[in-house]
Design a protein around this motif. Structure first.
Motif, mmCIF file in Angstrom:
data_model
loop_
_atom_site.group_PDB
_atom_site.id
_atom_site.type_symbol
_atom_site.label_atom_id
_atom_site.label_comp_id
_atom_site.label_asym_id
_atom_site.label_seq_id
_atom_site.Cartn_x
_atom_site.Cartn_y
_atom_site.Cartn_z
ATOM 1 N N ASP A 40 0.855 -1.182 0.000
ATOM 2 C CA ASP A 40 0.000 0.000 0.000
ATOM 3 C C ASP A 40 0.894 1.236 0.000
ATOM 4 O OD1 ASP A 40 -2.349 1.448 0.009
ATOM 5 O OD2 ASP A 40 -3.117 0.560 1.849
ATOM 6 N N LEU A 42 0.503 5.430 0.601
ATOM 7 C CA LEU A 42 -0.379 6.519 1.009
ATOM 8 C C LEU A 42 0.379 7.839 1.038
ATOM 9 C CD1 LEU A 42 -1.942 4.715 4.065
ATOM 10 C CD2 LEU A 42 -3.116 5.225 1.941
ATOM 11 N N MET A 46 -3.756 11.971 5.254
ATOM 12 C CA MET A 46 -4.811 10.966 5.257
ATOM 13 C C MET A 46 -5.447 10.927 6.645
ATOM 14 S SD MET A 46 -1.838 9.173 6.199
ATOM 15 C CE MET A 46 -1.050 8.907 4.675
ATOM 16 N N ALA A 47 -6.636 10.380 6.693
ATOM 17 C CA ALA A 47 -7.353 10.281 7.958
ATOM 18 C C ALA A 47 -6.765 9.145 8.802
ATOM 19 C CB ALA A 47 -8.835 10.034 7.696
ATOM 20 N N THR A 48 -6.676 9.373 10.096
ATOM 21 C CA THR A 48 -6.140 8.372 11.011
ATOM 22 C C THR A 48 -6.924 7.073 10.917
ATOM 23 O OG1 THR A 48 -5.409 10.107 12.509
ATOM 24 C CG2 THR A 48 -5.588 7.894 13.422
ATOM 25 N N LYS A 49 -8.229 7.153 10.858
ATOM 26 C CA LYS A 49 -9.054 5.940 10.771
ATOM 27 C C LYS A 49 -8.727 5.151 9.498
ATOM 28 C CE LYS A 49 -13.435 3.971 11.595
ATOM 29 N NZ LYS A 49 -13.482 3.213 12.781
ATOM 30 N N GLU A 50 -8.508 5.864 8.391
ATOM 31 C CA GLU A 50 -8.148 5.193 7.139
ATOM 32 C C GLU A 50 -6.833 4.434 7.304
ATOM 33 O OE1 GLU A 50 -6.832 6.169 2.527
ATOM 34 O OE2 GLU A 50 -7.283 7.829 3.880
ATOM 35 N N VAL A 51 -5.845 5.074 7.917
ATOM 36 C CA VAL A 51 -4.546 4.429 8.127
ATOM 37 C C VAL A 51 -4.704 3.184 8.981
ATOM 38 C CG1 VAL A 51 -2.263 4.684 9.177
ATOM 39 C CG2 VAL A 51 -3.247 6.560 7.845
ATOM 40 N N LEU A 53 -7.331 1.308 9.433
ATOM 41 C CA LEU A 53 -8.037 0.257 8.694
ATOM 42 C C LEU A 53 -7.139 -0.394 7.654
ATOM 43 C CD1 LEU A 53 -11.542 1.902 8.297
ATOM 44 C CD2 LEU A 53 -10.977 -0.147 9.613
ATOM 45 N N ARG A 54 -6.318 0.392 6.980
ATOM 46 C CA ARG A 54 -5.386 -0.172 6.001
ATOM 47 C C ARG A 54 -4.369 -1.081 6.694
ATOM 48 N NH1 ARG A 54 -4.968 2.282 0.749
ATOM 49 N NH2 ARG A 54 -6.486 3.934 0.489
#
Length: 76
Positions: A40, A42, A46-51, A53-54
């Motif tokens: 991945d 990035l 980016m949003a913390t939640k996105e990080v 989840l990834r």
């Protein structure tokens, strides 16, 4: 530096997930690193939640192949 390190890891047989966080928004860099086996890529905004989840998804894919347990904060 990062690309050399990723190449070294792969040459030494490291099969784990690699997630790159970079300020470089160049599509050429992204394609080159994905070609080296990065799972991945990035950009730094980016949003913390996105990080999270990834990372969790990457850990899940890795754990499907082994019995290892990985922890990050309150994620397992």
């Amino acid at each position: 530096f990062g690309e050399n390190f990723i190449e070294l890891l792969r040459q030494r047989g490291f099969l784990g997930s690699i997630i790159v966080f970079s300020a470089d928004e160049s599509i050429q860099t992204k394609i080159r690193l994905l070609g080296l086996g990065v799972h991945d890529y990035l950009w730094k905004t980016m949003a913390t939640k996105e990080v999270l989840l990834r990372i969790a998804n990457s850990i899940q894919r890795s754990s499907d192949r082994s019995d290892s347990v990985y922890r990050l904060a309150d994620l397992q």
